[in-house]
Design an enzyme around this catalytic site. Sequence first.
Site, PDB file in Angstrom:
ATOM      1  CE  LYS A 219      -3.917   1.991   2.552  1.00 38.47           C
ATOM      2  NZ  LYS A 219      -4.824   1.829   3.900  1.00 38.47           N
TER       3      LYS A 219
ATOM      4  CB  SER B 243      -8.391   0.732   5.772  1.00 41.15           C
ATOM      5  OG  SER B 243      -9.053   2.204   5.725  1.00 41.15           O
TER       6      SER B 243
ATOM      7  CB  SER C 292      -8.060   3.727   2.938  1.00 40.45           C
ATOM      8  OG  SER C 292      -7.415   3.209   3.726  1.00 40.45           O
TER       9      SER C 292
END
Length: 490
Positions: A81, A180, A156
């Site tokens: 990420k 997330s 997210s």
Amino acid sequence: MSEALYYKTIGELNGLMDSGEISSVELMQSVVDRTQSVEERVCAFNSFDAEGALAQAAESDKRRAAGETRGPLDGIPVGIKDVLAVKDQPLTCSSKILADFISPYDATCIQNLKQAGAILWGRLNMDEFAMGSSTENSSTKTTSNPWNLDCVPGGSSGGSAAAVAAGEAIVSLGSDTGGSIRQPASHCGIVGLKPTYGRVSRYGLAAFASSLDQVGPMGRNVADVAHLLQAISGHDRRDSTSFKIDVPDFAAAIESFPGKQWTFGLPKEYFENAESAASLKAVEEAIEFYKGLGCAFKEISLPHTEYAVATYYIVATAEASSNLARYDGIRYTRRAESFDGKDSVDIYHQSRAEGFGEEVKRRVILGTYVLSSGYYDAYYLKAQKARTLIRQDFENAFAEVDAILAPTSPNPAFKKGALTEDPLSMYLSDIYTISANLAGIPGMSLPCGYSDGLPVGLQILGKPFHETDLLSIGHTFEAAHEYSREHPDL
Ligand code: GLN
């Protein structure tokens, strides 16, 4: 037909590499080719460096040939990420304000992955600074859900989930502040685990809300997630909130389900939402599966659930307003292109106005407000008290049950654009995940079926530092179902 390399499990890939049937370079090439063929539709990556990844794979092959393989992750491509620092690579948090930033150092979890021989593969898209539930708050692109390209992947960590579901990475790292990792895992039909607060070092994770943030593994099956969790767990003196506690053998623990008489809690507050009726069906069937195994069940109450979203949006925005103060256009973030101000205050204003997206600004403003001297007691202090009550709800529940089973999300993935004009509905989509962050407990989402062709996740919440419970409970369900072998048609 046998499965493509990019959809194989870490265990299978290790078998193939150990026997010399494939090399890590071949595996990496298969992931690169797959990425090149689907990425235009999935849009999971902010950036990747295929050559660099293939070079890492070649190093791994050399180690294997010399009998110096470092463990199950050696030679395995791991997507990262874009919120974690990887030395000499871009770190953007999907924000314009960090668009030019190259990280000068490695996050601890990245260092751990390097030591384990993993291939660091690409920077995955996310909501800007991890604020959102759909990846639509990214300043770079909107990631698509591989199961239905018109839908969001969740957020997210939407890029991390979509890449794994689409075969563009074997596993990935995400971060979870209010859901997330678990919510996008649920929406993309993969496994995602938020560790106990303190299990994984946050050093090198760009901070959103420091008392809630945790880095965690995402993968297509429980064993893969266990391997990744193993590599990143452990105390780190550079993160004072990381815990000095033994790290169990997670991969071994996944087999430990049969040795225990389990009692599961079903929180009534998580099952009364009529809206979620369709996706609840799959969750209820999963519960029936465990009943069929002879597990005991108890209805429990988490009475402060209704305050969780409000509490979270006070605590998280307060911390974010402070954490994001560093992005000021002076120290290392991008200065406003149109800068025409007179002094440093103008630089702050213009750089932040240009560099941050709408949702980030909304949260910085909210956070500043709840911390302001006139409103601190009414909001921030109240929220801290509510947080304690929410934590106590779980302590009471875990006095009676070993783990809690629940939906991960009130609904499956929604259409792109459906909630962008309505931040409040977007916030409410985290209603079942947020409490675990406020309480610091571990949670995992596991694919348990479909609703209208879109994946649905079962959420398993456990006692602090009992990730082994989540893994063994999840593995038992997975082993009896085909979901971890089902992939989107891309
Ligand atoms: N969706 C939640 C939010 O917008 C959670 C985000 C997260 O876990 N990083 O804050």
